[in-house]
Enzyme design. Structure first.
Site, PDB file in Angstrom:
ATOM      1  N   ILE A  98       0.846  -1.189   0.000  1.00 29.80           N
ATOM      2  CA  ILE A  98       0.000   0.000   0.000  1.00 29.80           C
ATOM      3  C   ILE A  98       0.883   1.241   0.000  1.00 29.80           C
ATOM      4  O   ILE A  98       1.812   1.347   0.811  1.00 29.80           O
ATOM      5  CB  ILE A  98      -0.941   0.046   1.227  1.00 29.80           C
ATOM      6  N   CYS A  99       0.587   2.180  -0.882  1.00 32.11           N
ATOM      7  CA  CYS A  99       1.319   3.444  -0.934  1.00 32.11           C
ATOM      8  C   CYS A  99       2.812   3.139  -1.099  1.00 32.11           C
ATOM      9  O   CYS A  99       3.185   2.326  -1.924  1.00 32.11           O
ATOM     10  CB  CYS A  99       0.988   4.270   0.320  1.00 32.11           C
ATOM     11  N   THR A 100       3.680   3.754  -0.302  1.00 36.19           N
ATOM     12  CA  THR A 100       5.119   3.525  -0.455  1.00 36.19           C
ATOM     13  C   THR A 100       5.577   2.193   0.127  1.00 36.19           C
ATOM     14  O   THR A 100       6.765   1.881   0.088  1.00 36.19           O
ATOM     15  CB  THR A 100       5.921   4.676   0.186  1.00 36.19           C
TER      16      THR A 100
END
Length: 224
Positions: A98-100
């Site tokens: 998720i995300c970075t």
């Protein structure tokens, strides 16, 4: 289906709690929160979470979940986190960044040759780990699920549940949590936000991007 969610200092809580809310409602799923010790882990905004397993005690998962946040920048150059992510990821049936969090999957050598997404401000850095960056909010490449920014973790969590348990189960969970987002403003991506807002955010985030890029280069140089 056993899920291990990584808990490292400086993670963004919604990257973790959003998907957790979805996955914890899926029938037959068990979830552990894995950290270096059982001490509370502080997220980037100060909330603290209690791990249930350590890197040493965690069992092998079927689904490895890697949240993002500022703390990812340090995790990608932390040998313990990289080794654990690689070990678990190679044996897991599914990967979910998720995300970075996708940067840590990349640093562990798990994204070579795969299409992957991340927060838009960090997405281009995925190529340094041999991944193929994509602007997709929800990117699926084989057994690997990577989601864009913070809120996309809920969407991808539902997509993961649909793939593993069927659409109807995912739809029931979506109804249970009353997930029907209607943002009060247009925007949320560089393409849909006002240019002045984008420029302001780019300026605000430049120092973090520069630090992250330098750490990504360090991590890529020692990638397994």
């Amino acid at each position: 289906m056993h899920v291990n969610i990584l808990l490292f200092e400086g993670l963004t809580q919604l990257d973790m709690t959003g998907p957790y809310e979805v996955l914890a409602n899926a029938p037959g799923f068990t979830v552990d929160f894995v950290s270096k010790s059982l001490d509370p882990v502080r997220c980037d905004r100060g909330l603290k979470f209690l791990p249930t397993q350590t890197l040493a005690s965690a069992t092998q998962c079927d689904l490895l979940v890697v949240p993002g946040g500022p703390g990812t920048d340090d995790a990608i150059v932390d040998a313990d986190w990289v080794a654990f992510t690689r070990q678990q990821g190679l044996a897991a049936q599914y990967l979910f960044g998720i995300c970075t969090g996708s940067l840590l999957l990349g640093a562990a050598g798990l994204l070579r040759g795969k299409r992957a997404s991340s927060h838009w401000r960090a997405r281009e850095l995925l190529s340094r780990f041999g991944a193929i960056p994509t602007d997709e909010r929800l990117c699926v490449d084989g057994n690997t699920y990577t989601a864009g920014g913070v809120t996309s973790g809920i969407d991808m969590g539902l997509k993961v549940v649909a793939a593993l348990c069927g659409d109807d189960v995912a739809k029931l969970i979506q109804l249970q949590i009353e997930y029907d987002p209607k943002p009060p403003f247009p925007g949320g991506t560089p393409a849909t936000s006002e240019p002045a807002i984008v420029e302001r955010y780019l300026a605000m985030s430049q120092a973090r991007f520069d630090r992250r890029a330098a750490l990504v280069d360090r991590a890529a140089a020692t990638m397994p």
